[in-house]
Design a protein around this motif. Structure first.
Motif, PDB file in Angstrom:
ATOM      1  N   ARG A  86       0.739  -1.319   0.179  1.00  0.00           N
ATOM      2  CA  ARG A  86      -0.006  -0.041  -0.008  1.00  0.00           C
ATOM      3  C   ARG A  86       0.921   1.170  -0.046  1.00  0.00           C
ATOM      4  NH1 ARG A  86      -2.592  -2.525   4.551  1.00  0.00           N
ATOM      5  NH2 ARG A  86      -2.375  -0.919   5.755  1.00  0.00           N
ATOM      6  N   LEU A  87       2.052   1.251   0.644  1.00  0.00           N
ATOM      7  CA  LEU A  87       2.882   2.451   0.709  1.00  0.00           C
ATOM      8  C   LEU A  87       3.938   2.377  -0.411  1.00  0.00           C
ATOM      9  CD1 LEU A  87       3.664   2.880   4.474  1.00  0.00           C
ATOM     10  CD2 LEU A  87       2.230   4.250   2.979  1.00  0.00           C
ATOM     11  N   ARG A  88       3.766   1.698  -1.398  1.00  0.00           N
ATOM     12  CA  ARG A  88       4.737   1.610  -2.388  1.00  0.00           C
ATOM     13  C   ARG A  88       4.857   3.005  -2.807  1.00  0.00           C
ATOM     14  NH1 ARG A  88       7.339  -2.308  -5.124  1.00  0.00           N
ATOM     15  NH2 ARG A  88       5.925  -3.827  -4.246  1.00  0.00           N
ATOM     16  N   PRO A  89       6.062   3.692  -3.112  1.00  0.00           N
ATOM     17  CA  PRO A  89       6.055   5.033  -3.753  1.00  0.00           C
ATOM     18  C   PRO A  89       5.379   5.140  -4.941  1.00  0.00           C
ATOM     19  CG  PRO A  89       8.097   4.327  -2.806  1.00  0.00           C
ATOM     20  CD  PRO A  89       7.268   3.030  -2.844  1.00  0.00           C
ATOM     21  N   ARG A  90       4.768   6.053  -5.225  1.00  0.00           N
ATOM     22  CA  ARG A  90       4.026   6.471  -6.562  1.00  0.00           C
ATOM     23  C   ARG A  90       4.922   7.406  -7.437  1.00  0.00           C
ATOM     24  NH1 ARG A  90      -1.210   8.441  -3.059  1.00  0.00           N
ATOM     25  NH2 ARG A  90       0.586   9.429  -1.984  1.00  0.00           N
ATOM     26  N   THR A  91       5.666   8.088  -6.769  1.00  0.00           N
ATOM     27  CA  THR A  91       6.597   8.776  -7.619  1.00  0.00           C
ATOM     28  C   THR A  91       8.158   8.726  -7.109  1.00  0.00           C
ATOM     29  OG1 THR A  91       6.468  10.851  -6.211  1.00  0.00           O
ATOM     30  CG2 THR A  91       4.745  10.596  -7.983  1.00  0.00           C
ATOM     31  N   VAL A  92       9.045   9.133  -8.013  1.00  0.00           N
ATOM     32  CA  VAL A  92      10.675   9.093  -7.746  1.00  0.00           C
ATOM     33  C   VAL A  92      10.680   9.888  -6.349  1.00  0.00           C
ATOM     34  CG1 VAL A  92      12.843   9.479  -8.351  1.00  0.00           C
ATOM     35  CG2 VAL A  92      11.133   8.767 -10.221  1.00  0.00           C
ATOM     36  N   ALA A  93      10.003  10.958  -6.216  1.00  0.00           N
ATOM     37  CA  ALA A  93      10.194  11.760  -4.971  1.00  0.00           C
ATOM     38  C   ALA A  93       9.900  11.155  -4.078  1.00  0.00           C
ATOM     39  CB  ALA A  93       9.402  13.078  -5.144  1.00  0.00           C
ATOM     40  N   GLU A  94       8.957  10.080  -3.675  1.00  0.00           N
ATOM     41  CA  GLU A  94       8.821   9.330  -2.513  1.00  0.00           C
ATOM     42  C   GLU A  94       9.652   8.334  -2.329  1.00  0.00           C
ATOM     43  OE1 GLU A  94       4.668   8.026  -2.742  1.00  0.00           O
ATOM     44  OE2 GLU A  94       3.928   9.896  -2.795  1.00  0.00           O
ATOM     45  N   VAL A  95      10.646   8.012  -3.043  1.00  0.00           N
ATOM     46  CA  VAL A  95      11.511   6.807  -2.944  1.00  0.00           C
ATOM     47  C   VAL A  95      12.386   7.202  -1.691  1.00  0.00           C
ATOM     48  CG1 VAL A  95      13.344   5.629  -3.737  1.00  0.00           C
ATOM     49  CG2 VAL A  95      11.632   6.163  -5.199  1.00  0.00           C
ATOM     50  N   VAL A  96      12.528   6.339  -0.773  1.00  0.00           N
ATOM     51  CA  VAL A  96      13.330   6.516   0.346  1.00  0.00           C
ATOM     52  C   VAL A  96      14.786   5.861   0.255  1.00  0.00           C
ATOM     53  CG1 VAL A  96      13.575   6.047   2.812  1.00  0.00           C
ATOM     54  CG2 VAL A  96      11.363   6.505   2.031  1.00  0.00           C
ATOM     55  N   GLY A  97      15.867   6.879   0.674  1.00  0.00           N
ATOM     56  CA  GLY A  97      17.058   5.974   0.345  1.00  0.00           C
ATOM     57  C   GLY A  97      17.743   6.342  -1.023  1.00  0.00           C
ATOM     58  N   GLN A  98      18.717   5.749  -1.419  1.00  0.00           N
ATOM     59  CA  GLN A  98      19.244   5.775  -2.785  1.00  0.00           C
ATOM     60  C   GLN A  98      19.707   6.971  -3.447  1.00  0.00           C
ATOM     61  OE1 GLN A  98      20.093   2.696  -2.877  1.00  0.00           O
ATOM     62  NE2 GLN A  98      18.423   1.988  -1.711  1.00  0.00           N
ATOM     63  N   THR A  99      19.851   7.881  -2.512  1.00  0.00           N
ATOM     64  CA  THR A  99      20.219   9.184  -2.911  1.00  0.00           C
ATOM     65  C   THR A  99      21.565   9.424  -3.845  1.00  0.00           C
ATOM     66  OG1 THR A  99      21.748   9.725  -0.978  1.00  0.00           O
ATOM     67  CG2 THR A  99      19.335  10.282  -1.014  1.00  0.00           C
ATOM     68  N   HIS A 100      22.492   8.188  -3.687  1.00  0.00           N
ATOM     69  CA  HIS A 100      23.592   8.139  -4.507  1.00  0.00           C
ATOM     70  C   HIS A 100      22.952   7.846  -5.923  1.00  0.00           C
ATOM     71  CE1 HIS A 100      22.653   4.052  -3.812  1.00  0.00           C
ATOM     72  NE2 HIS A 100      23.463   3.545  -4.585  1.00  0.00           N
ATOM     73  N   GLU A 156       7.382   6.349  10.114  1.00  0.00           N
ATOM     74  CA  GLU A 156       6.635   7.680  10.655  1.00  0.00           C
ATOM     75  C   GLU A 156       5.720   8.027   9.521  1.00  0.00           C
ATOM     76  OE1 GLU A 156       9.704  10.325  11.285  1.00  0.00           O
ATOM     77  OE2 GLU A 156       9.984   9.763  13.523  1.00  0.00           O
ATOM     78  N   ARG A 157       6.156   7.787   8.357  1.00  0.00           N
ATOM     79  CA  ARG A 157       5.104   7.911   7.000  1.00  0.00           C
ATOM     80  C   ARG A 157       4.119   6.878   7.208  1.00  0.00           C
ATOM     81  NH1 ARG A 157       7.491   7.109   0.982  1.00  0.00           N
ATOM     82  NH2 ARG A 157       8.608   9.014   1.478  1.00  0.00           N
TER      83      ARG A 157
END
Length: 434
Positions: free
Chosen positions: A13-27, A169-170
């Motif tokens: 249900r919480l799977r990110p809907r946009t790239v902006a919602e992705v947690v981590g992988q900032t590299h 928390e999200r």
């Protein structure tokens, strides 16, 4: 919603809907980072996403397909085969005629065998399919070189505890998650730590814990989590990395680290028989003659594991590992053996000196086999004067260290070398073996 139509799991249900919602992988997804640049350009090539479980490989593949406007076909290498690939190819050909590109997402690509991976090659090479493979295993070992050369490998990292905490928390505030559920701060911290960087594991545990207590307590988290087993693929890179860490910690004489890595392997379900064999190898390779007792203890531990099984035999392994870590270290025999093998492989196959040859028959004795051999216990001085290597061969293989038993034997070794060295010098003037 009924009992027979349950809601999707929290992680889904919480799977990110946009790239902006992705947690981590900032590299990969930060400004100017590789995946960000690819998405901005719209020129997407085949990718292999390599990373531990629960870090968003499937999510990223779906989002990438959406960003570039491609049709998305998802297959799992666990259940799919060449037939499924052919069906995907047929669908991709139909869509290409309409001007739509196709992304084939192959989860756990490392489970495809060579023939199955080869079936993808022509379609990836032609551009009909843009392949995104996901794997928890090192692609260098598990993906065919030909396929690997046609895809860019992106390494995904385990999520940090802060990443996991933010995701939890999200989940507690998002309407798709568990709004209204409260969690004690200590429970949130514990869950973030136990998740081992796996977002799916964290969310699944939170969902179970929320049914056990309100507010969710550390005790509820522990109960929901069950027994915490460290992540380890028993046949993959993680396993061999742990073996490597254990071996290097023993070699470095770090007792606590040696016990820690051994415990990680045992708790992760490693084959204790295999671990025991590696411990025997450590005794020979890194302790050697600095402490000859080490090999005996390692073999005794191996026998204990075979006789008792686990968990009773695990203690014998721990005993051996502590002994090896504490023992003086020497790789002199390991190095000497390697040099001896190289000398044999790279040198000529020279005949055995006649006086060293076996002479079990009268014919052999008539040919001179064994003639002139000086038996040490009858003639110690003559024994040192005779040659023990093929004519013209000189080797300096073994060199004792200053550790343990070898340090005590070093003086005897030096005197033996001198005695045989003098014999070699004399042999140059009057060769032996006639």
């Amino acid at each position: 919603m009924t009992l027979f139509d349950p809601p999707a799991p929290l992680a889904e249900r919480l799977r990110p809907r946009t790239v902006a919602e992705v947690v981590g992988q900032t590299h990969l997804l930060g400004p100017g980072r590789p995946l960000t640049r690819v998405l901005q350009s719209g020129r997407l090539g085949s990718l292999i996403l390599w990373g531990p479980p629960g870090v968003g490989k499937t999510t990223l593949a779906r989002l990438v397909a959406g960003e570039v406007g491609a049709h998305f076909i998802a297959l799992s290498a666990v259940s799919a085969g060449v037939k499924d690939v052919r069906e995907a190819v047929t669908e991709a050909e139909r869509l290409r005629a309409r001007g739509t590109r196709t992304i084939l997402f192959l989860d756990e690509i490392h489970r495809f065998n060579k023939a199955q991976q080869d079936a993808l090659l022509p379609h990836v090479e032609s551009g009909l399919l843009t392949l995104i493979g996901a794997t928890t295993e090192n692609p260098s070992f598990e993906v065919n070189p030909a396929l690997r050369s046609r895809a860019r490998t992106l390494v995904l990292e385990a999520l940090t505890q802060e990443d996991i905490k933010g995701l939890l928390e999200r989940a507690l505030s998002d309407e798709r998650g568990l709004p209204g559920v409260s969690v004690e701060p200590e429970a949130l911290d514990l869950l973030a730590r136990l998740a081992d960087g796996d977002a799916r594991r964290a969310l699944s545990t939170l969902e179970v814990a929320a049914t056990l207590a309100d507010p969710v307590t550390p005790e509820a988290v522990t109960e929901a989590f069950g027994r915490h087993l460290p992540a380890m693929d028993k046949n993959g890179e993680d396993f061999y990395n742990l073996i490597s860490a254990l071996h290097k910690s023993v070699r470095g004489s770090h007792v606590d680290a040696s016990l820690y890595w051994l415990a990680r392997m045992i708790e992760g379900g490693a084959d204790t028989g295999y671990v025991a064999r590696r411990v025997v190898r450590m005794a020979s390779e890194d302790i050697g003659l600095a402490d000859p007792q080490a090999l005996r203890l390692a073999i005794a531990a191996r026998d204990s594991v075979e006789f008792l099984g686990s968990p009773e035999g695990d203690l014998a392994l721990a005993q051996a590992v502590v002994y090896l870590a504490l023992a003086p270290k020497s790789n002199s025999v390991y190095n000497a053996w390697g040099d001896a093998l190289r000398a044999v492989r790279e040198g000529e196959s020279l005949p055995v000196p006649v006086h060293l040859r076996n002479a079990p028959t009268a014919l052999m004795r008539a040919q001179g086999y064994g003639k002139g051999y000086a038996y040490y216990f009858d003639d110690p001085e003559g024994s040192f004067e005779q040659l023990y290597l093929p004519e013209g061969v000189q080797l300096d293989l073994y060199a004792p260290t200053g550790e343990g038993w070898e340090a005590r034997m070093a003086e005897r070794w030096r005197k033996l070398r001198e005695a045989h060295g003098e014999a070699r010098a004399e042999a140059k003037e009057e060769p032996s073996g006639s």
